[in-house]
Structures are given as structure tokens and as C-alpha cells.
Design a protein around this motif. Structure first.
Motif, short mmCIF file in Angstrom:
data_model
loop_
_atom_site.label_atom_id
_atom_site.label_comp_id
_atom_site.label_asym_id
_atom_site.label_seq_id
_atom_site.Cartn_x
_atom_site.Cartn_y
_atom_site.Cartn_z
N CYS A 140 9.37 13.57 -5.69
CA CYS A 140 8.77 12.81 -4.58
C CYS A 140 8.82 13.70 -3.34
N HIS A 141 7.63 14.13 -2.90
CA HIS A 141 7.52 15.11 -1.81
C HIS A 141 8.28 16.39 -2.17
N GLY A 142 8.22 16.74 -3.46
CA GLY A 142 8.83 17.97 -3.94
C GLY A 142 10.34 17.94 -4.02
N GLU A 143 10.95 16.77 -3.85
CA GLU A 143 12.41 16.67 -3.84
C GLU A 143 12.89 15.57 -4.78
N VAL A 144 14.10 15.74 -5.28
CA VAL A 144 14.72 14.70 -6.11
C VAL A 144 15.07 13.50 -5.24
N ILE A 145 15.62 13.75 -4.06
CA ILE A 145 15.89 12.70 -3.07
C ILE A 145 14.93 12.92 -1.91
N PRO A 146 13.94 12.08 -1.75
CA PRO A 146 12.89 12.32 -0.76
C PRO A 146 13.35 12.04 0.67
N LYS A 199 0.84 -1.22 0.00
CA LYS A 199 0.00 0.00 0.00
C LYS A 199 0.87 1.27 0.00
N ALA A 200 1.95 1.21 -0.78
CA ALA A 200 2.89 2.34 -0.81
C ALA A 200 2.77 3.16 -2.09
N GLY A 201 1.73 2.92 -2.87
CA GLY A 201 1.59 3.58 -4.16
C GLY A 201 1.51 5.09 -4.09
N LEU A 202 1.01 5.62 -2.98
CA LEU A 202 0.90 7.07 -2.81
C LEU A 202 1.90 7.62 -1.79
N ALA A 203 2.94 6.83 -1.50
CA ALA A 203 3.96 7.31 -0.57
C ALA A 203 4.71 8.51 -1.16
N CYS A 204 4.76 8.56 -2.48
CA CYS A 204 5.23 9.76 -3.20
C CYS A 204 4.00 10.34 -3.90
#
Length: 285
Positions: free
Chosen positions: A35-41, A24-29
Motif C-alpha cells: 500500500c503506497h509501496g509500503e507494508v505499513i502505509p 470511495k476509499a477503494g483506491l486509497a491504496c
């Protein structure tokens, strides 16, 4: 070597996508392409499960673009359309992946996303099987090509149906086995029960078809030439049914479902490889 690595990475991508869904990690980003506005989340296990899926996807895309370019230069005439089609599907898939995330994983769209990925996997196997130098790539239904084509289509539909079962939460609609809700034919065939029951029924149909092909290989000498691959197919499908039972009894444990999709890809790959071998032999003769 490039072709084999590309197939392997796309295989991993499809299996990892199943793990993402299972956890259930499909919306973790929740955003895309960042991903969360960053290249490296930020570090969190579910974020990196999804982030790793994106990294594998990026790697697979680069490899496939290079492979398509290489095959486009090697293939002749209409065969050049195959790498062009593969590349077009890849670009469509990348866009669709962003839409899937931004629209919060709608069932129909996520299923279509998987179907497109499976089609790309199929075309990549074709690109890996024909280098355009020794073998002239051309789709053929001669000899037993029609038989392998039908089986490929049936397995493809079953795999997509399996994705639909997962995304509609129909995986436990029939919590028992071999019966469904205590009946061979459930009393109410609708909704998620119908979806799950169709998935099981198609699995049995595929098993019967493959057993029939195996039996016929002892009658027809030409088909007997492919018997070792047909035996492998019987074994893989038998294992797949057992793992399918394990998926239900483990309550959709993500590790078991990952094995389930892995076997599905191996089954599809075996049928495609056999069909492509038949194409080569037909062309050589």
C-alpha cells in the motif's frame, strides 16, 4: 469454534468492503499487494479504511485455509471436493482483488469480485455446518431442499445485483419510494434506472416468495418444522426493504448501506442454514 470465527470474519470482510465502497476509499491504496509501496502505509483516514479491509481479508484467508485443510481431512470421497473448491476460489479471489485495484475498479470486475466473495461465504457456511464426522456432507434437494435452493439462488442474484447497483452509481436512479421517478413503472426503462428498478422488483419478488413459503408452512407439517426460521426470514426481509428505503432517502449514507449488506448476508445465511438443516435431517432419515 474455528468454523464460526471464519464465518464471522468473512461476514465482517464483506461488510467492511461495502464501507470502503461507500467512502470511495477503494483506491486509497493504489498498488497491490503493498500500500503506497509500503507494508505499513502512511497515516491517512481513507488509506487505513482500505488498509484495514486488506488486513481483514488476510485474516479471513488464513482462517479459511486452515478450515479447508481440516475439512479435507474429515470429509469422505467426493465431499473432499468442497474444501478444494473453496480454497481454489479463495486463491482466485486474492488474485482478482489485486487486478481490481490495478485496473482502477472497473464496474464489471468489482461486481464479479463481490459475487466470488459471496460464493466463498456460502461455501464457508457449508464447511461450518458439516464437520464430516457426525454428518455426511452431501448436497441434497430432497424434502424441501429444492425450495431453499431456489430461494438461495434468488437471494444470491439479488445481492450481486445490489453490488452492481452500487458500482454503476444507480443507487439514486429512483430517488423516490415506493414509486420510481413518480411512476410505478418509470417512463424510461434503460441504463441505471432499469438497473435500479430491477433490483427493487427482485426484492419484492423475494418478499412474496418468502411470504408464500410462510403461508404454506401452515398447510404442510414438514415445512412447519422450519417455521421459526421462516418467520425470522420474513422479519429480516421486511427490515431489509425498510433499510433499502433508508439507503435512498439518506443519499447512500455509508452507515445505512453497511446495514443493508449486513441484512443481506443474514438473509442468505438464514436460508442456507435452513437448507443445510434439511440436508442433515434427510440424511438421518
Amino acid at each position: 469454534m474455528l468454523a464460526k470465527i471464519t464465518v464471522a470474519v468473512i461476514f465482517l470482510l464483506l461488510v467492511w468492503g461495502n464501507i470502503v465502497a461507500g467512502l470511495k476509499a477503494g483506491l486509497a491504496c493504489p498498488d497491490w499487494p503493498l500500500c503506497h509501496g509500503e507494508v505499513i502505509p502512511p497515516f491517512r483516514w481513507d488509506i487505513y479504511v482500505e488498509f484495514f479491509h486488506r488486513l481483514i481479508g488476510a485474516t479471513a484467508s488464513i482462517l479459511l485455509i486452515v478450515l479447508c485443510y481440516k475439512r479435507f481431512r474429515e470429509y469422505l470421497r467426493l465431499a473432499k471436493l468442497i474444501p478444494i473448491l473453496t480454497l481454489a476460489l479463495l486463491l482466485f479471489q486474492l488474485t482478482l482483488g489485486g487486478v481490481v485495484v490495478l485496473t482502477k475498479l472497473p464496474v464489471d470486475l468489482t461486481t464479479f469480485h463481490f459475487a466470488t466473495a459471496l460464493l466463498i461465504f456460502t461455501l464457508t457456511l457449508y464447511l461450518a455446518s458439516f464437520d464430516g464426522k457426525i454428518d455426511m456432507p452431501s448436497f441434497s434437494l430432497s424434502n424441501f431442499g429444492w425450495l431453499f435452493f431456489f430461494l438461495t439462488l434468488l437471494i444470491f442474484v439479488q445481492a450481486v445485483l445490489g453490488a452492481y447497483v452500487r458500482h454503476t452509481d444507480a443507487g439514486l436512479a429512483c430517488p423516490d419510494f415506493p414509486k420510481c421517478l413518480g411512476h410505478w413503472i418509470p417512463p424510461v426503462l434503460k441504463g441505471i434506472v432499469l438497473t435500479h428498478y430491477i433490483h427493487r422488483s427482485v426484492a419484492y419478488l423475494i418478499f412474496v416468495v418468502v411470504l408464500s413459503i410462510f403461508s404454506y408452512s401452515f398447510v404442510n407439517r414438514q415445512l412447519g418444522h422450519f417455521r421459526s426460521k421462516i418467520i425470522l426470514l420474513v422479519i429480516l426481509i421486511f427490515l431489509q426493504i425498510l433499510v433499502g428505503v433508508g439507503v435512498v432517502h439518506s443519499k447512500l449514507f455509508f452507515g445505512i448501506t453497511a446495514i443493508h449488506i449486513s441484512l443481506a448476508l443474514l438473509i442468505l445465511g438464514t436460508v442456507l442454514y435452513t437448507w443445510f438443516q434439511d440436508m442433515k435431517e434427510s440424511h438421518a432419515s
